[in-house]
Design a protein around this motif. Sequence first.
Motif, PDB file in Angstrom:
ATOM      1  N   VAL A 110       5.878  11.949 -25.733  1.00 44.03           N
ATOM      2  CA  VAL A 110       6.636  11.591 -24.528  1.00 44.03           C
ATOM      3  C   VAL A 110       7.307  12.835 -23.949  1.00 44.03           C
ATOM      4  CG1 VAL A 110       8.705  10.377 -23.709  1.00 44.03           C
ATOM      5  CG2 VAL A 110       7.013   9.176 -25.088  1.00 44.03           C
ATOM      6  N   ILE A 111       7.866  13.670 -24.816  1.00 45.64           N
ATOM      7  CA  ILE A 111       8.525  14.907 -24.361  1.00 45.64           C
ATOM      8  C   ILE A 111       7.530  15.796 -23.614  1.00 45.64           C
ATOM      9  CG2 ILE A 111       9.628  17.052 -25.118  1.00 45.64           C
ATOM     10  CD1 ILE A 111      10.821  15.492 -27.457  1.00 45.64           C
ATOM     11  N   LEU A 112       6.356  15.971 -24.198  1.00 44.93           N
ATOM     12  CA  LEU A 112       5.351  16.841 -23.584  1.00 44.93           C
ATOM     13  C   LEU A 112       4.832  16.261 -22.269  1.00 44.93           C
ATOM     14  CD1 LEU A 112       3.323  17.867 -26.780  1.00 44.93           C
ATOM     15  CD2 LEU A 112       5.251  19.047 -25.706  1.00 44.93           C
ATOM     16  N   ILE A 113       4.634  14.948 -22.249  1.00 45.39           N
ATOM     17  CA  ILE A 113       4.154  14.297 -21.025  1.00 45.39           C
ATOM     18  C   ILE A 113       5.203  14.381 -19.922  1.00 45.39           C
ATOM     19  CG2 ILE A 113       3.527  12.071 -20.007  1.00 45.39           C
ATOM     20  CD1 ILE A 113       2.182  11.361 -22.647  1.00 45.39           C
ATOM     21  N   MET A 114       6.469  14.149 -20.284  1.00 50.12           N
ATOM     22  CA  MET A 114       7.534  14.223 -19.280  1.00 50.12           C
ATOM     23  C   MET A 114       7.622  15.625 -18.680  1.00 50.12           C
ATOM     24  SD  MET A 114       9.848  12.914 -17.454  1.00 50.12           S
ATOM     25  CE  MET A 114       9.920  11.261 -18.169  1.00 50.12           C
ATOM     26  N   GLY A 115       7.528  16.651 -19.527  1.00 52.15           N
ATOM     27  CA  GLY A 115       7.538  18.023 -19.024  1.00 52.15           C
ATOM     28  C   GLY A 115       6.390  18.269 -18.063  1.00 52.15           C
ATOM     29  N   SER A 116       5.201  17.759 -18.403  1.00 53.01           N
ATOM     30  CA  SER A 116       4.027  17.938 -17.545  1.00 53.01           C
ATOM     31  C   SER A 116       4.197  17.215 -16.214  1.00 53.01           C
ATOM     32  CB  SER A 116       2.771  17.415 -18.261  1.00 53.01           C
ATOM     33  OG  SER A 116       2.573  18.096 -19.485  1.00 53.01           O
ATOM     34  N   ILE A 117       4.780  16.019 -16.248  1.00 55.56           N
ATOM     35  CA  ILE A 117       4.989  15.253 -15.017  1.00 55.56           C
ATOM     36  C   ILE A 117       5.959  15.979 -14.089  1.00 55.56           C
ATOM     37  CG2 ILE A 117       6.007  13.136 -14.087  1.00 55.56           C
ATOM     38  CD1 ILE A 117       4.878  11.655 -16.519  1.00 55.56           C
ATOM     39  N   ILE A 118       7.023  16.521 -14.660  1.00 59.98           N
ATOM     40  CA  ILE A 118       7.982  17.276 -13.840  1.00 59.98           C
ATOM     41  C   ILE A 118       7.294  18.489 -13.218  1.00 59.98           C
ATOM     42  CG2 ILE A 118      10.097  18.662 -13.901  1.00 59.98           C
ATOM     43  CD1 ILE A 118      11.051  16.785 -16.179  1.00 59.98           C
ATOM     44  N   GLY A 119       6.469  19.165 -13.999  1.00 60.29           N
ATOM     45  CA  GLY A 119       5.713  20.289 -13.461  1.00 60.29           C
ATOM     46  C   GLY A 119       4.766  19.860 -12.351  1.00 60.29           C
ATOM     47  N   LEU A 120       4.136  18.697 -12.540  1.00 62.44           N
ATOM     48  CA  LEU A 120       3.222  18.170 -11.514  1.00 62.44           C
ATOM     49  C   LEU A 120       3.966  17.890 -10.216  1.00 62.44           C
ATOM     50  CD1 LEU A 120       0.456  17.038 -10.651  1.00 62.44           C
ATOM     51  CD2 LEU A 120       1.136  14.843 -11.655  1.00 62.44           C
ATOM     52  N   VAL A 121       5.143  17.286 -10.328  1.00 63.85           N
ATOM     53  CA  VAL A 121       5.944  16.992  -9.129  1.00 63.85           C
ATOM     54  C   VAL A 121       6.303  18.291  -8.406  1.00 63.85           C
ATOM     55  CG1 VAL A 121       8.138  16.076  -8.300  1.00 63.85           C
ATOM     56  CG2 VAL A 121       6.849  14.833 -10.050  1.00 63.85           C
ATOM     57  N   ASN A 122       6.736  19.291  -9.156  1.00 68.54           N
ATOM     58  CA  ASN A 122       7.040  20.594  -8.554  1.00 68.54           C
ATOM     59  C   ASN A 122       5.822  21.153  -7.835  1.00 68.54           C
ATOM     60  OD1 ASN A 122       9.762  20.926  -9.269  1.00 68.54           O
ATOM     61  ND2 ASN A 122       9.256  21.787 -11.264  1.00 68.54           N
ATOM     62  N   GLY A 123       4.688  21.121  -8.515  1.00 69.25           N
ATOM     63  CA  GLY A 123       3.467  21.686  -7.950  1.00 69.25           C
ATOM     64  C   GLY A 123       3.024  20.979  -6.689  1.00 69.25           C
ATOM     65  N   LEU A 124       3.107  19.651  -6.675  1.00 75.55           N
ATOM     66  CA  LEU A 124       2.702  18.888  -5.494  1.00 75.55           C
ATOM     67  C   LEU A 124       3.625  19.160  -4.309  1.00 75.55           C
ATOM     68  CD1 LEU A 124       1.760  15.462  -7.124  1.00 75.55           C
ATOM     69  CD2 LEU A 124       0.198  17.155  -6.133  1.00 75.55           C
ATOM     70  N   ILE A 125       4.926  19.249  -4.574  1.00 81.19           N
ATOM     71  CA  ILE A 125       5.874  19.515  -3.485  1.00 81.19           C
ATOM     72  C   ILE A 125       5.624  20.899  -2.889  1.00 81.19           C
ATOM     73  CG2 ILE A 125       8.313  19.900  -2.931  1.00 81.19           C
ATOM     74  CD1 ILE A 125       9.004  17.757  -4.988  1.00 81.19           C
ATOM     75  N   VAL A 126       5.398  21.880  -3.759  1.00 78.52           N
ATOM     76  CA  VAL A 126       5.201  23.257  -3.290  1.00 78.52           C
ATOM     77  C   VAL A 126       3.876  23.410  -2.545  1.00 78.52           C
ATOM     78  CG1 VAL A 126       4.825  25.646  -4.051  1.00 78.52           C
ATOM     79  CG2 VAL A 126       6.678  24.294  -5.044  1.00 78.52           C
ATOM     80  N   THR A 127       2.807  22.798  -3.056  1.00 78.01           N
ATOM     81  CA  THR A 127       1.486  23.002  -2.456  1.00 78.01           C
ATOM     82  C   THR A 127       1.198  22.057  -1.288  1.00 78.01           C
ATOM     83  OG1 THR A 127       0.470  21.535  -4.119  1.00 78.01           O
ATOM     84  CG2 THR A 127       0.512  23.891  -4.594  1.00 78.01           C
ATOM     85  N   LYS A 128       1.481  20.785  -1.462  1.00 71.84           N
ATOM     86  CA  LYS A 128       1.118  19.810  -0.431  1.00 71.84           C
ATOM     87  C   LYS A 128       2.139  19.718   0.694  1.00 71.84           C
ATOM     88  CE  LYS A 128      -2.542  18.910  -2.748  1.00 71.84           C
ATOM     89  NZ  LYS A 128      -3.830  19.504  -2.292  1.00 71.84           N
TER      90      LYS A 128
END
Length: 321
Positions: A100-118
Amino acid sequence: MTAVSSGRKILDFSMNNAVWILLILAIGIMGLFRPSFFSVGILSNILVQATVLGLLAIAISMVILLGDINLSTVGTAGFSALTGVIAMKSGLPVPLSILVILIMGSIIGLVNGLIVTKLRANALITTLAMNMVLQGALLAITGGSSLSNLPDSFKFVSQGRILGFPALPLVLLVVFFVFHIVWTRTEFGRDLFAVGGNPRAAYIAGIKVDRVKIWAYVISGLLSGLAGWLLAGYMGAVTSSFGTTYEMQVIAAAVIGGVSLTGGRGSILGVLAGTLLLTVIQVGLAILGIQQTLITLAGGLMIFAAVLIDALRNLYGARTT
């Protein structure tokens, strides 16, 4: 001509290996003032202390290589660890809680990446805001207290030993080795450097720039989550100020290690050296009995030095090309 050529080679070597030279000097100076600094116990403690910083330094380096910045690594580590610990205390098995810890970290990174790129948002502002949200949520959920009494199975890597040697540094070395391969031997690594060096040229060359950026943010979040798990296990708790001492150090470790703030340049071995250099200085000053306020001052000076070193590298590189 020979003397000039030799001088140029020495200067090239010094600029390319400045962080390793500084690390050797720092270790030598600390050992000169306190010979016990060379003891196995202190050296192993340095490696233990360097593990979380090293993981966070790789995490932020993944984004700095793009010419962006991720200021939410520490917030991601803290909030991810909190999520996993709450899940574990609610009855979820330890292995799944770590996941869960690793998945949550990845999801937060995904949100950052989508906001920055899209959304084409500014990476600095986006990740700074994300860090504030995550740290605010951590404080609100914990109510300023700590979640402690973590089971031994959760702490087995952070506090365990293998053949009498702490397990944490082994995690650090394995992760650095893996990302050395990723950066130097994989298509993703080449794309990462290409996008950071010149995103327009990378796009023309057929590289999916946005996809590379999003994956870089996801991996950054994943590594931050991993660092959060290991730090929680090492401390035996998740506190309201979880990991805040690392916030500026991670940038310094990456930049001192040769990851250019302008993107497109860096080496994983340099990041390792930058991590060890900062840790050696902080641990060494503490062993020498220096006041904590002065150690904090030294940390600030190291961050300032990181910016100067990066600027000098860029100037030198511009003049030699």
